[in-house]
Design a protein around this motif. Structure first.
Motif, PDB file in Angstrom:
ATOM      1  N   VAL A  83     -14.689 -57.088  94.616  1.00 35.48           N
ATOM      2  CA  VAL A  83     -13.920 -55.232  93.779  1.00 35.48           C
ATOM      3  C   VAL A  83     -14.655 -55.378  93.352  1.00 35.48           C
ATOM      4  N   ILE A  84     -15.922 -54.198  93.322  1.00 34.00           N
ATOM      5  CA  ILE A  84     -16.527 -54.039  92.701  1.00 34.00           C
ATOM      6  C   ILE A  84     -16.553 -52.627  92.205  1.00 34.00           C
ATOM      7  N   GLY A  85     -16.283 -52.593  90.430  1.00 35.47           N
ATOM      8  CA  GLY A  85     -15.416 -51.713  90.159  1.00 35.47           C
ATOM      9  C   GLY A  85     -14.148 -51.565  89.658  1.00 35.47           C
ATOM     10  N   ALA A  86     -13.608 -53.275  89.480  1.00 36.98           N
ATOM     11  CA  ALA A  86     -12.414 -53.087  89.715  1.00 36.98           C
ATOM     12  C   ALA A  86     -11.244 -52.613  88.819  1.00 36.98           C
ATOM     13  N   GLY A  87     -12.035 -52.126  87.578  1.00 32.22           N
ATOM     14  CA  GLY A  87     -11.611 -51.692  86.646  1.00 32.22           C
ATOM     15  C   GLY A  87     -11.593 -50.088  86.350  1.00 32.22           C
ATOM     16  N   GLY A  88     -11.636 -49.366  87.369  1.00 30.01           N
ATOM     17  CA  GLY A  88     -11.522 -47.646  87.794  1.00 30.01           C
ATOM     18  C   GLY A  88     -10.274 -47.492  88.996  1.00 30.01           C
ATOM     19  N   LYS A  89     -10.306 -46.010  88.790  1.00 34.64           N
ATOM     20  CA  LYS A  89      -9.483 -45.607  89.278  1.00 34.64           C
ATOM     21  C   LYS A  89      -8.683 -46.511  90.039  1.00 34.64           C
ATOM     22  N   MET A  90      -9.818 -46.325  91.291  1.00 32.29           N
ATOM     23  CA  MET A  90      -9.042 -46.525  92.337  1.00 32.29           C
ATOM     24  C   MET A  90      -9.441 -48.563  92.414  1.00 32.29           C
ATOM     25  N   GLN A 105      -8.777 -50.116  90.380  1.00 29.83           N
ATOM     26  CA  GLN A 105      -7.491 -50.854  89.472  1.00 29.83           C
ATOM     27  C   GLN A 105      -6.117 -50.439  90.804  1.00 29.83           C
ATOM     28  N   ARG A 106      -5.742 -49.602  91.272  1.00 30.39           N
ATOM     29  CA  ARG A 106      -5.278 -49.420  92.849  1.00 30.39           C
ATOM     30  C   ARG A 106      -4.877 -50.780  93.177  1.00 30.39           C
ATOM     31  N   VAL A 107      -6.511 -50.692  94.024  1.00 30.52           N
ATOM     32  CA  VAL A 107      -6.371 -51.973  94.898  1.00 30.52           C
ATOM     33  C   VAL A 107      -6.357 -53.549  94.126  1.00 30.52           C
ATOM     34  N   CYS A 158     -14.680 -57.288  89.577  1.00 32.80           N
ATOM     35  CA  CYS A 158     -15.865 -56.914  89.218  1.00 32.80           C
ATOM     36  C   CYS A 158     -16.297 -56.030  88.179  1.00 32.80           C
ATOM     37  N   GLU A 159     -16.572 -55.671  87.253  1.00 31.43           N
ATOM     38  CA  GLU A 159     -16.700 -53.968  86.746  1.00 31.43           C
ATOM     39  C   GLU A 159     -17.754 -54.872  85.668  1.00 31.43           C
ATOM     40  N   THR A 160     -18.711 -53.695  85.242  1.00 30.31           N
ATOM     41  CA  THR A 160     -19.978 -54.024  83.991  1.00 30.31           C
ATOM     42  C   THR A 160     -19.183 -53.178  83.280  1.00 30.31           C
ATOM     43  N   SER A 161     -18.550 -51.956  82.986  1.00 39.05           N
ATOM     44  CA  SER A 161     -18.484 -51.390  81.663  1.00 39.05           C
ATOM     45  C   SER A 161     -17.374 -52.381  80.936  1.00 39.05           C
ATOM     46  N   PRO A 162     -17.810 -51.935  79.505  1.00 34.85           N
ATOM     47  CA  PRO A 162     -16.790 -52.742  78.121  1.00 34.85           C
ATOM     48  C   PRO A 162     -15.484 -52.026  78.657  1.00 34.85           C
ATOM     49  N   GLN A 218     -12.149 -54.531  80.267  1.00 35.90           N
ATOM     50  CA  GLN A 218     -11.070 -54.477  79.480  1.00 35.90           C
ATOM     51  C   GLN A 218      -9.587 -54.624  79.920  1.00 35.90           C
ATOM     52  N   ARG A 219      -9.976 -52.722  80.991  1.00 38.46           N
ATOM     53  CA  ARG A 219      -8.593 -52.766  81.741  1.00 38.46           C
ATOM     54  C   ARG A 219      -8.510 -53.868  82.781  1.00 38.46           C
ATOM     55  N   VAL A 220      -9.819 -54.051  83.357  1.00 39.01           N
ATOM     56  CA  VAL A 220      -9.455 -55.612  84.099  1.00 39.01           C
ATOM     57  C   VAL A 220      -8.512 -56.921  83.328  1.00 39.01           C
ATOM     58  N   TYR A 231     -16.771 -51.898  97.260  1.00 36.81           N
ATOM     59  CA  TYR A 231     -17.273 -50.958  97.123  1.00 36.81           C
ATOM     60  C   TYR A 231     -16.548 -50.067  95.670  1.00 36.81           C
ATOM     61  N   ALA A 232     -15.943 -50.124  94.868  1.00 35.73           N
ATOM     62  CA  ALA A 232     -15.040 -48.774  94.204  1.00 35.73           C
ATOM     63  C   ALA A 232     -15.522 -48.132  92.163  1.00 35.73           C
ATOM     64  N   VAL A 233     -16.891 -48.286  93.073  1.00 35.30           N
ATOM     65  CA  VAL A 233     -17.578 -47.111  92.723  1.00 35.30           C
ATOM     66  C   VAL A 233     -18.229 -46.018  92.496  1.00 35.30           C
ATOM     67  N   PRO A 234     -18.418 -44.843  91.610  1.00 33.34           N
ATOM     68  CA  PRO A 234     -18.712 -43.746  92.204  1.00 33.34           C
ATOM     69  C   PRO A 234     -19.247 -43.227  93.047  1.00 33.34           C
ATOM     70  N   THR A 293     -16.270 -49.488 101.596  1.00 31.66           N
ATOM     71  CA  THR A 293     -16.463 -48.113 101.114  1.00 31.66           C
ATOM     72  C   THR A 293     -14.631 -47.031 100.999  1.00 31.66           C
ATOM     73  N   LEU A 294     -14.642 -46.369  99.848  1.00 31.17           N
ATOM     74  CA  LEU A 294     -13.488 -45.856 100.358  1.00 31.17           C
ATOM     75  C   LEU A 294     -13.397 -44.274  99.493  1.00 31.17           C
ATOM     76  N   ASP A 295     -14.792 -43.792 100.286  1.00 26.30           N
ATOM     77  CA  ASP A 295     -15.020 -42.412 100.583  1.00 26.30           C
ATOM     78  C   ASP A 295     -16.040 -42.088 101.993  1.00 26.30           C
ATOM     79  N   PRO A 296     -16.260 -40.658 102.609  1.00 24.39           N
ATOM     80  CA  PRO A 296     -17.108 -40.779 103.093  1.00 24.39           C
ATOM     81  C   PRO A 296     -18.151 -40.457 102.855  1.00 24.39           C
ATOM     82  N   ALA A 332     -13.629 -46.306 104.393  1.00 26.28           N
ATOM     83  CA  ALA A 332     -11.459 -46.452 104.016  1.00 26.28           C
ATOM     84  C   ALA A 332     -10.434 -45.779 103.223  1.00 26.28           C
ATOM     85  N   HIS A 333     -10.281 -44.445 103.563  1.00 24.95           N
ATOM     86  CA  HIS A 333      -9.632 -43.085 102.914  1.00 24.95           C
ATOM     87  C   HIS A 333      -8.478 -43.030 102.671  1.00 24.95           C
ATOM     88  N   PRO A 334      -7.948 -43.597 101.766  1.00 26.73           N
ATOM     89  CA  PRO A 334      -6.525 -43.112 101.848  1.00 26.73           C
ATOM     90  C   PRO A 334      -6.037 -42.154 101.927  1.00 26.73           C
TER      91      PRO A 334
HETATM   92  N1  NAD Z   1     -10.191 -41.896  92.390  1.00 20.80           N
HETATM   93  C1  NAD Z   1      -9.702 -40.586  93.359  1.00 20.80           C
HETATM   94  O1  NAD Z   1      -8.693 -40.319  93.772  1.00 20.80           O
HETATM   95  C2  NAD Z   1     -10.228 -41.660  94.815  1.00 20.80           C
HETATM   96  C3  NAD Z   1      -9.416 -41.354  95.888  1.00 20.80           C
HETATM   97  C4  NAD Z   1      -9.785 -41.691  97.191  1.00 20.80           C
HETATM   98  C5  NAD Z   1     -11.576 -42.838  97.158  1.00 20.80           C
HETATM   99  N2  NAD Z   1     -11.571 -42.377  96.049  1.00 20.80           N
HETATM  100  C6  NAD Z   1     -13.403 -43.065  95.960  1.00 20.80           C
HETATM  101  O2  NAD Z   1     -13.374 -44.694  94.999  1.00 20.80           O
HETATM  102  C7  NAD Z   1     -14.632 -44.767  94.969  1.00 20.80           C
HETATM  103  C8  NAD Z   1     -14.028 -44.989  93.345  1.00 20.80           C
HETATM  104  O3  NAD Z   1     -14.080 -43.945  92.733  1.00 20.80           O
HETATM  105  P1  NAD Z   1     -12.808 -44.167  91.413  1.00 20.80           P
HETATM  106  O4  NAD Z   1     -12.839 -41.970  91.231  1.00 20.80           O
HETATM  107  O5  NAD Z   1     -11.863 -45.504  90.825  1.00 20.80           O
HETATM  108  O6  NAD Z   1     -13.783 -44.202  90.507  1.00 20.80           O
HETATM  109  P2  NAD Z   1     -13.775 -44.816  88.777  1.00 20.80           P
HETATM  110  O7  NAD Z   1     -15.534 -43.758  88.173  1.00 20.80           O
HETATM  111  O8  NAD Z   1     -12.465 -44.310  88.349  1.00 20.80           O
HETATM  112  O9  NAD Z   1     -13.824 -46.248  89.015  1.00 20.80           O
HETATM  113  C9  NAD Z   1     -15.586 -46.624  89.375  1.00 20.80           C
HETATM  114  C10 NAD Z   1     -15.681 -47.821  88.101  1.00 20.80           C
HETATM  115  O10 NAD Z   1     -16.994 -49.118  88.995  1.00 20.80           O
HETATM  116  C11 NAD Z   1     -16.971 -49.196  88.204  1.00 20.80           C
HETATM  117  N3  NAD Z   1     -18.895 -49.498  88.166  1.00 20.80           N
HETATM  118  C12 NAD Z   1     -20.056 -48.959  88.469  1.00 20.80           C
HETATM  119  N4  NAD Z   1     -20.745 -49.193  88.588  1.00 20.80           N
HETATM  120  C13 NAD Z   1     -20.814 -51.041  88.336  1.00 20.80           C
HETATM  121  C14 NAD Z   1     -21.243 -51.670  89.065  1.00 20.80           C
HETATM  122  N5  NAD Z   1     -22.648 -52.095  89.399  1.00 20.80           N
HETATM  123  N6  NAD Z   1     -20.709 -52.945  89.726  1.00 20.80           N
HETATM  124  C15 NAD Z   1     -18.734 -53.079  89.018  1.00 20.80           C
HETATM  125  N7  NAD Z   1     -18.543 -51.880  88.264  1.00 20.80           N
HETATM  126  C16 NAD Z   1     -19.205 -50.938  88.812  1.00 20.80           C
HETATM  127  C17 NAD Z   1     -16.972 -48.116  86.631  1.00 20.80           C
HETATM  128  O11 NAD Z   1     -17.701 -48.272  85.712  1.00 20.80           O
HETATM  129  C18 NAD Z   1     -15.195 -48.535  86.864  1.00 20.80           C
HETATM  130  O12 NAD Z   1     -14.790 -48.429  85.700  1.00 20.80           O
HETATM  131  C19 NAD Z   1     -15.472 -43.174  95.128  1.00 20.80           C
HETATM  132  O13 NAD Z   1     -16.080 -43.753  96.078  1.00 20.80           O
HETATM  133  C20 NAD Z   1     -14.319 -43.109  95.322  1.00 20.80           C
HETATM  134  O14 NAD Z   1     -14.757 -41.820  96.367  1.00 20.80           O
HETATM  135  C21 NAD Z   1     -11.459 -42.108  94.900  1.00 20.80           C
END
Ligand code: NAD
Length: 296
Positions: free
Chosen positions: A9-16, A18-20, A34-38, A42-44, A66-69, A92-95, A114-116
């Motif tokens: 899970v790339i971006g495991a500390g982000g909003k999505m 953490q959920r997945v 996997c998560e790059t930001s401090p 910490q959230r992970v 790929y749960a990254v922005p 990926t989580l958004d088209p 795949a989008h929820p």
């Molecule tokens: N937030 C939502 O409500 C929602 C709903 C459905 C789909 N999505 C999709 O989910 C995906 C993620 O969105 P989000 O809102 O969770 O983003 P977010 O900004 O909350 O989290 C992204 C995380 O990725 C990390 N990150 C960035 N680059 C990285 C790297 N190279 N390696 C490891 N970690 C890295 C960031 O530090 C951050 O913690 C997007 O494609 C978004 O469109 C989001």
């Protein structure tokens, strides 16, 4: 059930992320977070999970989520997809980024978006947990709409299982093209649905502002009417009254432009996707890279 998979899970500390991660950790699959930001790291850790560097987790993974922005997906996939092993999956989580041609494509990998759907407004929730889970992924059942951007149809069952697990509880995974998924998200869901949801709030605030009523009085009247409007229109639960239909016609004429359906045209879809991703134009013919030496 598929055999045990290795998932990163790339971006495991982000909003999505953490959920997945919270759903995947309860499976028998081997999952790396996997998560790059401090702050994300910490959230992970606060969730009781270990952070693994991308370079360690990705080469052995069957599926990389790929749960990254979306605005970061081009850079992140360019750096990380070359590390993936042959035959593995890019999930990926958004088209938007897939539609815009921003993902780093490799001929020997499968690409799934795949989008929820989020739990339906009409879901028959019976527990406090289901009511509290407005987003989905915890207790209230939702669905997912997925697209096979690249790869063989035979990978769909494995993809469905992982999608249903990471977004669970999930009733069903529906399949569409990347283009059509982008018509759902952003056009139908965000450009129209979320915009109208916020517009309802703006209209309610304006009602409070322009009358002598307080917000509680307005909410008491409006929330029930929002529900009956949705259930009448979307499910045909009751007919709108004749007078209501006349008021609806007046509102439509006053507020909605005659050519509103143009937002379903591809030109308009591209405008909104470019705005969302901060790019000038979508790339309809992204380069497909040959298998990477490191991934053989
Ligand atoms: N937030 C939502 O409500 C929602 C709903 C459905 C789909 N999505 C999709 O989910 C995906 C993620 O969105 P989000 O809102 O969770 O983003 P977010 O900004 O909350 O989290 C992204 C995380 O990725 C990390 N990150 C960035 N680059 C990285 C790297 N190279 N390696 C490891 N970690 C890295 C960031 O530090 C951050 O913690 C997007 O494609 C978004 O469109 C989001």
């Amino acid at each position: 059930m598929t055999e045990n998979l290795t998932i990163a899970v790339i971006g495991a500390g982000g909003k999505m992320g953490q959920r997945v991660s919270n759903n995947l950790r309860r499976t028998d699959h081997t999952v790396y977070y996997c998560e790059t930001s401090p702050a994300g790291q910490q959230r992970v850790r606060d969730a009781g999970l270990a952070v693994t560097p991308n370079e360690e987790a990705v080469p052995g993974a069957d599926i990389v989520i790929y749960a990254v922005p979306d605005v970061a997906l081009q850079a992140v996939t360019t750096a990380t997809v070359p590390l993936q092993k042959r035959g593995s999956m890019v999930l990926t989580l958004d088209p938007a980024a897939a539609y815009a041609g921003l993902l780093y494509l490799r001929a020997d990998l499968d690409y799934v978006v795949a989008h929820p759907t989020h739990p339906s407004v009409f879901l028959e929730r019976t527990s406090a947990e289901e009511w509290a889970d407005t987003f989905g992924g915890i207790a209230a059942a939702q669905n997912s709409v997925a697209a096979l951007q690249q790869g063989d149809e035979s990978i769909k069952p494995v993809a469905e299982e992982i999608i249903a697990t990471m977004y669970g509880p999930v009733d069903g995974v529906y399949w569409a093209s990347v283009h059509d998924l982008a018509v759902l998200e952003p056009t139908l869901n965000e450009t129209i649905g979320c915009m109208i949801g916020q517009f309802l709030k703006d209209a309610m605030d304006t009602t409070v502002e322009k009358t002598d009523m307080d917000e509680d009085t307005v909410k008491a009247m409006f929330y029930g009417h929002v529900y009956i409007a949705l259930t009448n229109a979307l499910r045909g639960s009751n007919p709108f009254s004749d007078a209501c239909l006349l008021a609806m016609d007046y509102g439509r004429e006053a507020l909605i432009k005659d050519d509103w359906e143009r937002i379903f045209n591809d030109d308009d879809l591209e405008i909104v996707i470019c705005k969302m991703l901060g790019i000038e134009a979508v790339n309809h013919h992204p380069e497909v890279h040959a298998p990477q030496p490191a991934a053989v």
